[in-house]
Scaffold this active site. Structure first.
Site, PDB file in Angstrom:
ATOM      1  CG  ASP A  32      -1.931   1.080   1.210  1.00 49.92           C
ATOM      2  OD1 ASP A  32      -1.585   2.210   1.609  1.00 49.92           O
ATOM      3  OD2 ASP A  32      -3.061   0.822   0.787  1.00 49.92           O
ATOM      4  CG  LEU A 103     -13.056  -7.613  -3.947  1.00 51.57           C
ATOM      5  CD1 LEU A 103     -14.115  -7.119  -2.974  1.00 51.57           C
ATOM      6  CD2 LEU A 103     -13.251  -9.079  -4.244  1.00 51.57           C
ATOM      7  CG  HIS A 104      -9.263  -2.812  -2.409  1.00 51.16           C
ATOM      8  ND1 HIS A 104     -10.399  -2.182  -2.891  1.00 51.16           N
ATOM      9  CD2 HIS A 104      -8.948  -2.173  -1.263  1.00 51.16           C
ATOM     10  CE1 HIS A 104     -10.757  -1.220  -2.073  1.00 51.16           C
ATOM     11  NE2 HIS A 104      -9.890  -1.187  -1.061  1.00 51.16           N
TER      12      HIS A 104
END
Length: 164
Positions: A32, A103-104
């Site tokens: 991230d 979607l993650h």
């Protein structure tokens, strides 16, 4: 668009930790942007699914169990291999409402109090898998509570509809 750039390897290809290239049940695991990768205390990775039609938790059914199990298993294996952090020391979850509609899945160090990792917004991936294995339409039918800030457009829509 930045999600698609990662999936198509137009951006951040050098940051990919793991990829399952299967178009239906595969994903890309990347650090991230909030994580500087200098220490493991605040480890934070994101699995981005290849399938573009799955926007959020609400779209998931039993049809997606193989995909979700791949993310859970392969994500944990890739993280222990690359960073030495075992699955037992990870919090693996989805947000509802998500910050973007592709979607993650979030992988964070268990001791790291990541934004949105609290119970009001985070749904543990293992629980999502169990719920879908029991009831394929669980997330289409279930009421899901979530926090909203007063300055968010969705909050204003709820106000206009007289729901707040």
């Amino acid at each position: 668009q930045w999600v698609y750039n990662i999936l198509e390897k137009k951006a951040e290809a050098d940051r990919i930790i793991h990829e399952n290239p299967d178009p239906s049940n595969g994903f890309v695991l990347v650090p991230d942007l909030k994580w500087n990768q200098n220490q493991l205390d605040d480890l934070y990775l994101i699995a981005l699914v290849h399938r573009r039609e799955i926007k959020s938790l609400r779209d998931l059914t039993a049809e997606h169990l193989l995909l979700l199990r791949n993310i859970l298993q392969e994500g944990k294996e890739a993280i222990v291999k690359r960073f030495g952090v075992p699955g037992s020391q990870l919090r693996i979850y989805l947000h509802y409402q998500p910050s973007y509609y592709h979607l993650h899945v979030h992988f964070t160090a268990l001791g790291y109090d990541a934004p949105g990792s609290s119970v009001e917004r985070a749904h543990l991936l293992a629980d999502v898998i169990d719920n879908l294995a029991t009831d394929s339409t669980f997330y289409q039918r279930r009421a899901l509570t979530f926090p909203l800030r007063a300055d968010e457009p969705l909050f204003k829509k709820f106000q206009e509809a007289g729901k707040v």
